[in-house]
Design an enzyme around this catalytic site. Structure first.
Site, PDB file in Angstrom:
ATOM      1  CG  ASP A 296      39.122 -45.207 -22.080  1.00  0.00           C
ATOM      2  OD1 ASP A 296      38.699 -46.360 -22.143  1.00  0.00           O
ATOM      3  OD2 ASP A 296      39.161 -44.402 -23.025  1.00  0.00           O
TER       4      ASP A 296
HETATM    5  N1  URA Z   1      34.874 -44.007 -25.294  1.00  0.00           N
HETATM    6  C1  URA Z   1      36.183 -43.889 -25.013  1.00  0.00           C
HETATM    7  O1  URA Z   1      37.010 -43.728 -25.895  1.00  0.00           O
HETATM    8  N2  URA Z   1      36.535 -43.948 -23.721  1.00  0.00           N
HETATM    9  C2  URA Z   1      35.662 -44.103 -22.706  1.00  0.00           C
HETATM   10  O2  URA Z   1      36.067 -44.136 -21.552  1.00  0.00           O
HETATM   11  C3  URA Z   1      34.306 -44.216 -23.038  1.00  0.00           C
HETATM   12  C4  URA Z   1      33.934 -44.160 -24.339  1.00  0.00           C
END
Ligand code: URA
Length: 243
Positions: free
Chosen positions: A111
């Site tokens: 993310d």
């Molecule tokens: N899980 C999440 O919530 N975000 C990420 O970026 C990777 C795994």
């Protein structure tokens, strides 16, 4: 090379397409079946077709000759999107890398506000192997939570995430989860967990903790399989050899 040597060095067309980085071997099968692959100007739909290094392979009329396979470890900072091009013109992970790596694809996503280890490669088979849950390649995250914590709460979080949370139609379990630290022993206001999962559905870690009532305040991926973020040391990125 004489004809006999060339014949010995022939490989299946799907492997040659995968080596170009365009897709995985299975994805190449789909491209071949769909009539999108040409060898020396002729559409080939036969999955058992073999090619040699002299053959000109095109996918969708673009050159698909074998490339040198590359693997990059990136220490992603917060605030960058894991995408090749963002329609809203936000900063992407490619602005953290030199131009020469712009053709590499991310192995899974992080993310925008997640930091840590991201692998990029042009090896379609490798990418598929790492991201497909059936291969159970572990992804390790450091998770920071704000809230009120004591031993009972911490044990509750661990046991709930180990037994699994229903997300996107399936039970998502932590392969392992441990508490790394909490500030203050009796009533802590912050707690850090290390969680290992092998899937990668959208915002999985954040949503798993959300499901037990906690918002993740910071998230960092520290490992993919046996590759550790610490192997990059203080650099932003590093090219590695695949064994
Ligand atoms: N899980 C999440 O919530 N975000 C990420 O970026 C990777 C795994």
């Amino acid at each position: 090379m004489n004809k006999e040597e060339k014949d010995l060095n022939k490989m299946r067309l799907n492997k040659a397409v995968a080596l170009s980085g365009i897709s995985s071997r299975r994805g190449a099968d789909d491209l071949i079946k769909a009539g999108r692959v040409k060898v020396n100007g002729r559409v080939i739909t036969d999955l058992s077709f073999k090619v040699s290094s002299d053959d000109e392979i095109m996918v969708d009329n673009k050159d698909a000759s074998s490339k040198e396979l590359k693997y990059i470890l990136l220490n992603k900072e917060k605030g960058y999107i894991t995408t090749v091009k963002d329609e809203l013109n936000r900063k992407t992970i490619y602005s953290l890398l030199p131009e020469k790596y712009k053709n590499l694809k991310p192995v899974g996503r992080l993310d925008r506000d997640t930091e840590g280890l991201l692998i990029l490669s042009n090896d379609g088979d490798f990418i598929n192997r790492v991201i497909h849950p059936k291969n159970k390649v572990s992804k390790t995250y450091m998770v920071c939570l704000d809230g009120d914590f004591n031993t009972k709460v911490i044990n509750y979080i661990k046991s709930k995430l180990k037994s699994g949370i229903q997300l996107d139609g399936a039970l998502r379990k932590a392969d392992s989860i441990k508490e790394i630290a909490s500030s203050g022993s009796y009533k802590a206001k912050q707690c850090i967990f290390e969680i290992v999962i092998h899937e990668g559905i959208n915002r999985q870690v954040r949503r798993m903790f959300q499901a037990v009532g906690y918002t993740v305040s910071s998230l960092k991926r520290t490992k993919i399989g046996s590759i550790s973020l610490s192997s990059i040391s203080r650099e932003k990125y590093k090219e590695i050899e695949k064994n």
